[in-house]
Design an enzyme around this catalytic site. Structure first.
Site, short mmCIF file in Angstrom:
data_model
loop_
_atom_site.label_atom_id
_atom_site.label_comp_id
_atom_site.label_asym_id
_atom_site.label_seq_id
_atom_site.Cartn_x
_atom_site.Cartn_y
_atom_site.Cartn_z
N GLY A 18 0.80 -1.23 0.00
CA GLY A 18 0.00 0.00 0.00
C GLY A 18 0.83 1.27 0.00
O GLY A 18 0.27 2.38 -0.04
N GLY A 20 2.81 2.34 -2.34
CA GLY A 20 2.85 3.00 -3.66
C GLY A 20 3.89 2.45 -4.61
O GLY A 20 4.22 3.09 -5.62
N LYS A 21 4.39 1.24 -4.36
CA LYS A 21 5.42 0.66 -5.23
C LYS A 21 4.91 0.48 -6.66
O LYS A 21 5.56 0.88 -7.62
CB LYS A 21 5.90 -0.70 -4.68
CG LYS A 21 6.48 -0.63 -3.27
CD LYS A 21 6.94 -1.99 -2.77
CE LYS A 21 5.84 -3.02 -2.60
NZ LYS A 21 4.81 -2.69 -1.60
N SER A 22 3.73 -0.12 -6.80
CA SER A 22 3.19 -0.37 -8.15
C SER A 22 2.93 0.94 -8.88
O SER A 22 3.14 1.04 -10.08
CB SER A 22 1.88 -1.15 -8.09
OG SER A 22 2.03 -2.27 -7.29
N THR A 23 2.48 1.95 -8.13
CA THR A 23 2.18 3.25 -8.74
C THR A 23 3.47 3.86 -9.31
O THR A 23 3.49 4.35 -10.45
CB THR A 23 1.58 4.20 -7.68
OG1 THR A 23 0.47 3.54 -7.07
CG2 THR A 23 1.14 5.51 -8.27
N ARG A 48 -6.18 -9.11 -9.05
CA ARG A 48 -7.07 -7.99 -8.77
C ARG A 48 -7.65 -7.52 -10.10
O ARG A 48 -7.06 -7.80 -11.16
CB ARG A 48 -6.28 -6.83 -8.16
CG ARG A 48 -5.72 -7.14 -6.82
CD ARG A 48 -5.01 -5.92 -6.21
NE ARG A 48 -4.38 -6.29 -4.97
CZ ARG A 48 -3.11 -6.02 -4.63
NH1 ARG A 48 -2.34 -5.31 -5.46
NH2 ARG A 48 -2.61 -6.42 -3.49
N ARG A 141 -7.30 1.93 -1.43
CA ARG A 141 -7.13 1.19 -2.69
C ARG A 141 -8.33 0.29 -2.94
O ARG A 141 -8.70 0.03 -4.08
CB ARG A 141 -5.83 0.37 -2.64
CG ARG A 141 -5.48 -0.25 -3.97
CD ARG A 141 -4.08 -0.83 -3.96
NE ARG A 141 -3.99 -1.99 -3.07
CZ ARG A 141 -2.87 -2.63 -2.75
NH1 ARG A 141 -1.72 -2.20 -3.26
NH2 ARG A 141 -2.87 -3.67 -1.95
N ARG A 152 -2.21 -7.35 6.14
CA ARG A 152 -1.18 -6.59 5.43
C ARG A 152 -0.57 -5.50 6.33
O ARG A 152 0.62 -5.22 6.24
CB ARG A 152 -1.75 -5.99 4.13
CG ARG A 152 -1.81 -7.02 3.03
CD ARG A 152 -2.58 -6.59 1.82
NE ARG A 152 -2.62 -7.69 0.87
CZ ARG A 152 -1.84 -7.81 -0.21
NH1 ARG A 152 -0.99 -6.85 -0.50
NH2 ARG A 152 -1.91 -8.86 -1.00
N ASN A 175 7.57 8.03 0.00
CA ASN A 175 6.51 8.35 -0.97
C ASN A 175 5.47 9.22 -0.28
O ASN A 175 4.41 8.75 0.14
CB ASN A 175 5.88 7.07 -1.53
CG ASN A 175 4.85 7.37 -2.61
OD1 ASN A 175 4.79 8.49 -3.13
ND2 ASN A 175 4.03 6.39 -2.94
N ASP A 176 5.84 10.50 -0.13
CA ASP A 176 4.91 11.48 0.47
C ASP A 176 4.13 12.12 -0.67
O ASP A 176 3.01 11.72 -0.96
CB ASP A 176 5.67 12.51 1.33
CG ASP A 176 7.03 12.91 0.71
OD1 ASP A 176 7.21 12.73 -0.51
OD2 ASP A 176 7.89 13.41 1.45
P1 ADP Z 1 1.84 -1.08 -3.40
O1 ADP Z 1 2.15 -1.50 -4.82
O2 ADP Z 1 3.05 -0.62 -2.68
O3 ADP Z 1 1.06 -2.09 -2.63
P2 ADP Z 1 0.02 0.86 -4.70
O4 ADP Z 1 0.91 1.41 -5.77
O5 ADP Z 1 -1.03 -0.11 -5.10
O6 ADP Z 1 0.90 0.24 -3.50
O7 ADP Z 1 -0.64 2.12 -3.95
C1 ADP Z 1 -1.60 1.96 -2.92
C2 ADP Z 1 -2.62 3.10 -3.00
O8 ADP Z 1 -1.99 4.33 -2.63
C3 ADP Z 1 -3.18 3.29 -4.41
O9 ADP Z 1 -4.56 3.57 -4.30
C4 ADP Z 1 -2.40 4.50 -4.94
O10 ADP Z 1 -3.15 5.23 -5.88
C5 ADP Z 1 -2.16 5.31 -3.66
N1 ADP Z 1 -0.92 6.12 -3.67
C6 ADP Z 1 0.28 5.79 -4.21
N2 ADP Z 1 1.18 6.78 -3.99
C7 ADP Z 1 0.54 7.76 -3.29
C8 ADP Z 1 0.93 9.03 -2.74
N3 ADP Z 1 2.18 9.51 -2.89
N4 ADP Z 1 0.01 9.75 -2.07
C9 ADP Z 1 -1.25 9.28 -1.92
N5 ADP Z 1 -1.69 8.09 -2.40
C10 ADP Z 1 -0.81 7.32 -3.07
P1 5GP Z 2 0.62 -7.86 -3.59
O1 5GP Z 2 -0.24 -9.03 -3.23
O2 5GP Z 2 0.15 -6.57 -2.94
O3 5GP Z 2 0.84 -7.72 -5.08
O4 5GP Z 2 2.08 -8.14 -2.99
C1 5GP Z 2 2.23 -8.41 -1.63
C2 5GP Z 2 3.69 -8.34 -1.23
O5 5GP Z 2 4.39 -9.39 -1.90
C3 5GP Z 2 4.37 -7.03 -1.67
O6 5GP Z 2 5.17 -6.59 -0.56
C4 5GP Z 2 5.25 -7.44 -2.82
O7 5GP Z 2 6.43 -6.66 -2.87
C5 5GP Z 2 5.58 -8.87 -2.44
N1 5GP Z 2 6.00 -9.71 -3.56
C6 5GP Z 2 5.57 -9.72 -4.84
N2 5GP Z 2 6.22 -10.63 -5.56
C7 5GP Z 2 7.11 -11.22 -4.72
C8 5GP Z 2 8.09 -12.25 -4.88
O8 5GP Z 2 8.31 -12.81 -5.94
N3 5GP Z 2 8.79 -12.59 -3.78
C9 5GP Z 2 8.60 -12.00 -2.57
N4 5GP Z 2 9.36 -12.40 -1.56
N5 5GP Z 2 7.69 -11.04 -2.37
C10 5GP Z 2 6.95 -10.65 -3.45
#
Ligand code: ADP
Ligand code: 5GP
Length: 204
Positions: A18, A20-23, A48, A141, A152, A175-176
């Protein structure tokens, strides 16, 4: 112009669910479609809405995952929130053979395991500005049930505790503000910058 030395090393991105890695990754791949290769992990969790098999993850059943594991297919693997996740050797090799920078998005147990391999990546931790902000992003999200969100958040606390150990990560980005964090992330990914932010206290 020469390629910065860090660009040649894989980049291991980690941080609580949560944050913001994917973003950040989505933006990077949109801006640089040919420079990077996302290490598509195998997972037993369900897709998802909008997630594509083979692009975001290789979605597999638990028995398939166990079979791959027993065959030694994974560089690292972990159980996270009742599902298995793993990075295959094949995926990472394929990206490296294309001459692209390989980016892994993995959680802390995986980071620990990678440290015992000869991959020699740069470790980048994406931190939330506060735990309160993290909770609200994860809930906002809207992809998980409340029970899954709780799981989580518990995992997030462990992730943060691990990140507090000195020298576990090479670089931290908070990620502010998304635009600010992205500009820094982009420079780190391109190998242009090796200093990031300071880890916030994350005690709220
Ligand atoms: P992760 O991949 O780390 O689990 P996501 O990229 O799915 O996280 O981001 C989680 C939620 O936070 C999403 O709804 C996204 O739009 C939002 N988000 C990401 N970066 C920011 C930010 N800098 N400020 C506010 N909301 C954010
Ligand atoms: P999500 O279900 O939100 O996509 O991922 C959950 C967590 O699993 C996240 O912290 C993500 O970085 C981690 N993750 C995704 N793929 C891998 C993987 O191949 N190995 C490990 N160890 N973690 C992963």
């Amino acid at each position: 112009m020469s390629i910065p030395a860090n660009f040649l090393r894989p980049l291991v991105l980690s941080g609580p669910s949560g944050v913001g890695k994917s973003t950040l990754l989505q933006r990077l791949f949109a801006e640089f479609p040919d420079k990077f290769g996302f290490s598509v992990s195998h997972t037993t969790r369900s897709p998802r809405p909008g997630e594509i098999d083979g692009k975001h993850y290789h979605f597999v059943q638990k028995d398939q995952f166990r079979k791959l594991l027993s065959e030694g297919a994974f560089i690292e693997h972990a159980e996270f929130s009742s599902n298995f996740y793993g990075t295959s050797f094949a995926t990472v090799n394929e990206i490296q053979q294309k001459g692209r920078r390989c980016i892994l998005d993995i959680e802390a147990q995986g980071v620990r395991q990678i440290k015992g391999t000869d991959l020699r990546p740069v470790y980048l931790f994406i931190a939330p500005p506060s735990l309160t902000a993290l909770r609200s992003r994860l809930r906002g999200r809207g992809t998980e049930t409340e029970a899954a969100v709780e799981k989580r958040l518990n995992a997030a606390l462990k992730e943060v505790e691990y990140a507090k150990i000195p020298n576990v990560h090479d670089i931290v980005i908070v990620n502010d503000d998304l635009d600010r964090a992205y500009q820094l992330f982009k420079q780190v990914a391109l190998g242009e910058v090796i200093t990031g932010d300071t880890l916030p206290p994350l005690d709220d």
